[in-house]
Motif scaffolding. Structure first.
Motif, PDB file in Angstrom:
ATOM      1  N   ILE A  76       1.417  -1.012   0.028  1.00  0.00           N
ATOM      2  CA  ILE A  76      -0.144  -0.528  -0.138  1.00  0.00           C
ATOM      3  C   ILE A  76       1.003   1.292   0.233  1.00  0.00           C
ATOM      4  CG2 ILE A  76      -1.295   0.894   1.102  1.00  0.00           C
ATOM      5  CD1 ILE A  76      -2.920  -0.927   2.392  1.00  0.00           C
ATOM      6  N   VAL A  77       2.081   1.523   0.983  1.00  0.00           N
ATOM      7  CA  VAL A  77       2.917   2.528   0.730  1.00  0.00           C
ATOM      8  C   VAL A  77       3.629   2.662  -0.256  1.00  0.00           C
ATOM      9  CG1 VAL A  77       4.859   3.860   1.817  1.00  0.00           C
ATOM     10  CG2 VAL A  77       2.643   2.371   3.051  1.00  0.00           C
ATOM     11  N   THR A  78       3.526   1.253  -0.960  1.00  0.00           N
ATOM     12  CA  THR A  78       4.544   1.598  -2.174  1.00  0.00           C
ATOM     13  C   THR A  78       3.780   2.362  -3.235  1.00  0.00           C
ATOM     14  OG1 THR A  78       6.078  -0.432  -1.798  1.00  0.00           O
ATOM     15  CG2 THR A  78       6.112   0.257  -3.597  1.00  0.00           C
ATOM     16  N   LEU A  79       2.706   1.478  -3.421  1.00  0.00           N
ATOM     17  CA  LEU A  79       2.037   1.918  -4.365  1.00  0.00           C
ATOM     18  C   LEU A  79       1.219   3.095  -4.337  1.00  0.00           C
ATOM     19  CD1 LEU A  79      -0.559  -0.856  -4.443  1.00  0.00           C
ATOM     20  CD2 LEU A  79       1.764  -0.244  -6.300  1.00  0.00           C
ATOM     21  N   ILE A  80       1.293   4.118  -2.522  1.00  0.00           N
ATOM     22  CA  ILE A  80       0.792   5.332  -2.937  1.00  0.00           C
ATOM     23  C   ILE A  80       1.984   5.902  -3.371  1.00  0.00           C
ATOM     24  CG2 ILE A  80       0.606   7.372  -0.849  1.00  0.00           C
ATOM     25  CD1 ILE A  80      -1.379   5.308   0.669  1.00  0.00           C
ATOM     26  N   ILE A  81       3.235   6.163  -2.980  1.00  0.00           N
ATOM     27  CA  ILE A  81       4.428   6.659  -2.777  1.00  0.00           C
ATOM     28  C   ILE A  81       4.519   6.914  -4.200  1.00  0.00           C
ATOM     29  CG2 ILE A  81       6.802   7.075  -2.451  1.00  0.00           C
ATOM     30  CD1 ILE A  81       5.168   7.663  -0.638  1.00  0.00           C
ATOM     31  N   ARG A  82       4.281   5.654  -5.039  1.00  0.00           N
ATOM     32  CA  ARG A  82       4.830   5.615  -6.423  1.00  0.00           C
ATOM     33  C   ARG A  82       3.579   6.661  -7.116  1.00  0.00           C
ATOM     34  NH1 ARG A  82       9.019   3.592  -9.454  1.00  0.00           N
ATOM     35  NH2 ARG A  82      10.187   1.527  -7.875  1.00  0.00           N
ATOM     36  N   LEU A  83       2.397   6.310  -6.699  1.00  0.00           N
ATOM     37  CA  LEU A  83       1.110   7.161  -7.674  1.00  0.00           C
ATOM     38  C   LEU A  83       1.739   8.907  -7.370  1.00  0.00           C
ATOM     39  CD1 LEU A  83      -1.593   4.808  -6.643  1.00  0.00           C
ATOM     40  CD2 LEU A  83      -0.941   5.379  -9.038  1.00  0.00           C
ATOM     41  N   ILE A  84       2.216   9.278  -6.260  1.00  0.00           N
ATOM     42  CA  ILE A  84       2.555  10.287  -6.041  1.00  0.00           C
ATOM     43  C   ILE A  84       3.234  11.051  -7.011  1.00  0.00           C
ATOM     44  CG2 ILE A  84       3.370  12.189  -4.767  1.00  0.00           C
ATOM     45  CD1 ILE A  84       1.646  10.909  -2.495  1.00  0.00           C
ATOM     46  N   LEU A  85       3.878  10.060  -7.049  1.00  0.00           N
ATOM     47  CA  LEU A  85       5.639  10.668  -7.888  1.00  0.00           C
ATOM     48  C   LEU A  85       5.021  10.310  -9.442  1.00  0.00           C
ATOM     49  CD1 LEU A  85       8.202   9.235  -5.581  1.00  0.00           C
ATOM     50  CD2 LEU A  85       7.436  11.580  -6.126  1.00  0.00           C
ATOM     51  N   LEU A  86       4.044   9.321  -9.685  1.00  0.00           N
ATOM     52  CA  LEU A  86       3.826   9.206 -11.136  1.00  0.00           C
ATOM     53  C   LEU A  86       4.031  10.648 -12.375  1.00  0.00           C
ATOM     54  CD1 LEU A  86       3.689   7.016 -13.498  1.00  0.00           C
ATOM     55  CD2 LEU A  86       0.778   7.044 -13.140  1.00  0.00           C
ATOM     56  N   PRO A  87       3.378  11.371 -12.001  1.00  0.00           N
ATOM     57  CA  PRO A  87       3.045  12.556 -12.390  1.00  0.00           C
ATOM     58  C   PRO A  87       4.528  13.014 -13.373  1.00  0.00           C
ATOM     59  CG  PRO A  87       1.478  12.885 -10.976  1.00  0.00           C
ATOM     60  CD  PRO A  87       2.253  11.525 -10.646  1.00  0.00           C
ATOM     61  N   LEU A  88       5.347  13.546 -11.916  1.00  0.00           N
ATOM     62  CA  LEU A  88       6.644  13.740 -11.964  1.00  0.00           C
ATOM     63  C   LEU A  88       7.987  12.677 -13.446  1.00  0.00           C
ATOM     64  CD1 LEU A  88       8.551  15.924 -11.129  1.00  0.00           C
ATOM     65  CD2 LEU A  88       9.284  14.321  -9.579  1.00  0.00           C
ATOM     66  N   SER A  89       7.255  11.636 -13.240  1.00  0.00           N
ATOM     67  CA  SER A  89       8.415  10.719 -13.495  1.00  0.00           C
ATOM     68  C   SER A  89       7.319  10.051 -15.131  1.00  0.00           C
ATOM     69  CB  SER A  89       7.217   9.333 -13.396  1.00  0.00           C
ATOM     70  OG  SER A  89       7.828   9.211 -11.902  1.00  0.00           O
ATOM     71  N   LEU A  90       5.905  11.253 -15.402  1.00  0.00           N
ATOM     72  CA  LEU A  90       5.230  10.801 -16.645  1.00  0.00           C
ATOM     73  C   LEU A  90       6.181  12.049 -17.712  1.00  0.00           C
ATOM     74  CD1 LEU A  90       1.669   9.682 -16.220  1.00  0.00           C
ATOM     75  CD2 LEU A  90       3.875   8.263 -17.567  1.00  0.00           C
ATOM     76  N   ASN A  91       6.007  12.592 -16.529  1.00  0.00           N
ATOM     77  CA  ASN A  91       6.309  14.172 -17.605  1.00  0.00           C
ATOM     78  C   ASN A  91       8.303  14.641 -18.299  1.00  0.00           C
ATOM     79  OD1 ASN A  91       6.303  17.674 -17.872  1.00  0.00           O
ATOM     80  ND2 ASN A  91       7.777  17.587 -16.328  1.00  0.00           N
ATOM     81  N   GLN A  92       8.472  14.222 -17.495  1.00  0.00           N
ATOM     82  CA  GLN A  92       9.432  13.566 -17.542  1.00  0.00           C
ATOM     83  C   GLN A  92      10.346  12.797 -18.854  1.00  0.00           C
ATOM     84  OE1 GLN A  92      12.516  14.484 -16.823  1.00  0.00           O
ATOM     85  NE2 GLN A  92      13.794  13.807 -17.837  1.00  0.00           N
ATOM     86  N   GLN A  93      10.051  11.639 -18.934  1.00  0.00           N
ATOM     87  CA  GLN A  93       9.557  10.859 -20.380  1.00  0.00           C
ATOM     88  C   GLN A  93       8.762  11.575 -21.197  1.00  0.00           C
ATOM     89  OE1 GLN A  93       8.143   6.528 -17.980  1.00  0.00           O
ATOM     90  NE2 GLN A  93       9.659   6.561 -19.922  1.00  0.00           N
ATOM     91  N   TYR A  94       7.764  12.693 -20.917  1.00  0.00           N
ATOM     92  CA  TYR A  94       6.969  13.042 -22.070  1.00  0.00           C
ATOM     93  C   TYR A  94       8.510  13.528 -22.652  1.00  0.00           C
ATOM     94  CZ  TYR A  94       4.227  16.114 -25.025  1.00  0.00           C
ATOM     95  OH  TYR A  94       3.844  16.902 -25.164  1.00  0.00           O
ATOM     96  N   LYS A  95       8.981  14.605 -22.007  1.00  0.00           N
ATOM     97  CA  LYS A  95      10.439  15.646 -22.604  1.00  0.00           C
ATOM     98  C   LYS A  95      11.146  14.473 -23.329  1.00  0.00           C
ATOM     99  CE  LYS A  95      10.309  18.747 -19.252  1.00  0.00           C
ATOM    100  NZ  LYS A  95      10.329  19.927 -17.942  1.00  0.00           N
ATOM    101  N   SER A  96      11.100  13.514 -22.995  1.00  0.00           N
ATOM    102  CA  SER A  96      12.558  12.558 -23.015  1.00  0.00           C
ATOM    103  C   SER A  96      11.763  12.136 -24.549  1.00  0.00           C
ATOM    104  CB  SER A  96      12.462  11.520 -22.295  1.00  0.00           C
ATOM    105  OG  SER A  96      13.759  10.249 -22.763  1.00  0.00           O
ATOM    106  N   THR A  97      10.672  11.363 -24.478  1.00  0.00           N
ATOM    107  CA  THR A  97      10.000  10.570 -25.282  1.00  0.00           C
ATOM    108  C   THR A  97      10.126  11.659 -26.099  1.00  0.00           C
ATOM    109  OG1 THR A  97       9.207   9.451 -24.311  1.00  0.00           O
ATOM    110  CG2 THR A  97       8.522   9.687 -26.195  1.00  0.00           C
ATOM    111  N   TYR A  98       9.258  13.086 -26.411  1.00  0.00           N
ATOM    112  CA  TYR A  98       9.492  14.080 -27.397  1.00  0.00           C
ATOM    113  C   TYR A  98      10.760  14.350 -28.227  1.00  0.00           C
ATOM    114  CZ  TYR A  98       8.550  18.632 -29.885  1.00  0.00           C
ATOM    115  OH  TYR A  98       8.976  19.314 -30.406  1.00  0.00           O
ATOM    116  N   MET A  99      12.103  14.447 -27.512  1.00  0.00           N
ATOM    117  CA  MET A  99      13.145  14.446 -28.051  1.00  0.00           C
ATOM    118  C   MET A  99      13.660  13.059 -28.310  1.00  0.00           C
ATOM    119  SD  MET A  99      14.700  17.392 -27.888  1.00  0.00           S
ATOM    120  CE  MET A  99      14.369  19.150 -26.680  1.00  0.00           C
ATOM    121  N   GLN A 100      13.052  11.916 -28.435  1.00  0.00           N
ATOM    122  CA  GLN A 100      13.388  10.343 -29.450  1.00  0.00           C
ATOM    123  C   GLN A 100      13.102  10.763 -30.421  1.00  0.00           C
ATOM    124  OE1 GLN A 100      12.986   7.364 -26.009  1.00  0.00           O
ATOM    125  NE2 GLN A 100      15.059   8.179 -25.245  1.00  0.00           N
ATOM    126  N   GLU A 101      11.789  10.970 -30.685  1.00  0.00           N
ATOM    127  CA  GLU A 101      10.138  10.989 -32.100  1.00  0.00           C
ATOM    128  C   GLU A 101      11.253  11.509 -32.274  1.00  0.00           C
ATOM    129  OE1 GLU A 101       7.997   8.254 -32.795  1.00  0.00           O
ATOM    130  OE2 GLU A 101       9.158   7.505 -30.633  1.00  0.00           O
TER     131      GLU A 101
END
Length: 323
Positions: A76-101
């Motif tokens: 439960i704690v792992t899922l909560i922390i990971r879900l809280i950080l998910l937008p930050l991770s997705l934003n980072q991957q968005y920028k990286s994927t944008y440059m790759q594409e």
């Protein structure tokens, strides 16, 4: 090969930092020969102690009685922390994927420069290599390509304290060492039965993430990424064998979110980015200025590049004249 080396370097750095910081908690052996934290040191007091209290929140009643297994508390704690950080991770991957594409889109434009660099390297022409490399860097800059800007150290660094705290909380929280989860002793090594089950689940999740990422890549990039299909799950298996089952359970729960994150990137973010990049270069065609004299771009418009991206086979006979 260079891209693969860069990614391997980043993965190595990430795991090295994880292992380094995970070892910053000061421990002593108790009467049973188990390592327990001394309660000293800034890593334990600032990061681990609050996270351990958060785990206890889901496992222990306010009157001290147990109401939920520590295994479920870790999940439960792992899922909560990971879900809280998910937008930050997705934003980072968005920028990286944008440059790759974007880089993949411009590959036909950069092809002459890359070919010139290969010829100079084959001929051991240092001057020619420097000129081609400078022209390539300028072409990338003129078209808004900056892979270093897409990496972004700050989002990665912001996530590390939470992961370090979770790792150590799963390892040192009072009560976890004496708890079981579906017959698995969370305090014992994962490298023994039935801890192998958790190792297998962790390997499956991280391998699945790599497979989804792999099949979401263009065909020409897949050859460079085959090693990544093995490295990520292999490293998780390696570290799991040397860790208590409570830590491996944390990696299993985290792996579930990582798979979810990769699904979002591959099947939702990437298709939208491709449409966005197509539109951007139709409105503002690629720029190729100050090229070396013997370099002629094979594509000079977004329309040609878009056609090449859709099919390398289409149009091969176009332009042939009948005799």
């Amino acid at each position: 090969m260079k891209k693969l080396k860069k990614k391997l370097t980043l993965v190595g750095f990430a795991f090295s930092a994880l292992v380094l910081l995970a070892g910053c908690v000061q421990t002593v052996k108790n009467s049973a020969g188990e390592l327990v934290p001394t309660g000293q040191g800034w890593v334990y007091n600032i990061l681990v102690r609050p996270m351990s209290a958060f785990v206890d929140l889901f496992a222990i009643h306010s009157d001290g009685t147990k109401w939920l297994d520590y295994g479920w508390a870790i999940i439960i704690v792992t899922l909560i922390i990971r879900l809280i950080l998910l937008p930050l991770s997705l934003n980072q991957q968005y920028k990286s994927t944008y440059m790759q594409e974007k880089t993949a889109y411009l590959a036909p434009v950069f092809a002459p420069l890359n070919e010139r660099m290969k010829r100079a390297r084959a001929n051991k022409d240092q001057q020619g290599m420097m000129e081609a490399q400078q022209a390539l860097l300028k072409a990338q800059k003129d078209n808004g390509i900056n892979m270093m800007a897409s990496i972004g150290c700050l989002p990665i660094l912001l996530q590390y304290p939470f992961f370090i705290a979770l790792y150590n909380a799963a390892r040192y929280t009072n009560g976890i060492n004496s708890s079981t989860f579906f017959g698995i002793n969370l305090g014992s090594s994962s490298g023994s039965w039935p801890g192998f089950v958790l190792i297998g689940l962790a390997a499956v999740f991280y391998a699945l993430q790599s497979v989804i990422m792999y099949f979401g890549m263009p065909e020409e990039q897949r050859k460079q990424q085959k090693m990544m299909l093995i490295i990520s799950p292999a490293m998780i298996v390696f570290f799991s064998f040397a860790s208590p089952s409570g830590v491996t359970l944390y990696w299993v729960a985290g792996g579930l979110i990582i798979v979810l994150q990769q699904v979002i990137v591959t099947y939702f973010i990437k298709p939208r980015l491709k449409v966005k990049i197509d539109r951007e270069f139709k409105e503002n065609p690629p720029k190729m200025t100050d090229l070396p004299k013997d370099v002629t771009p094979v594509a000079s418009s977004a329309k040609v590049i878009s056609t090449n991206r859709k099919s390398n086979k289409a149009g091969r006979n176009a332009g042939r004249q009948k005799k």
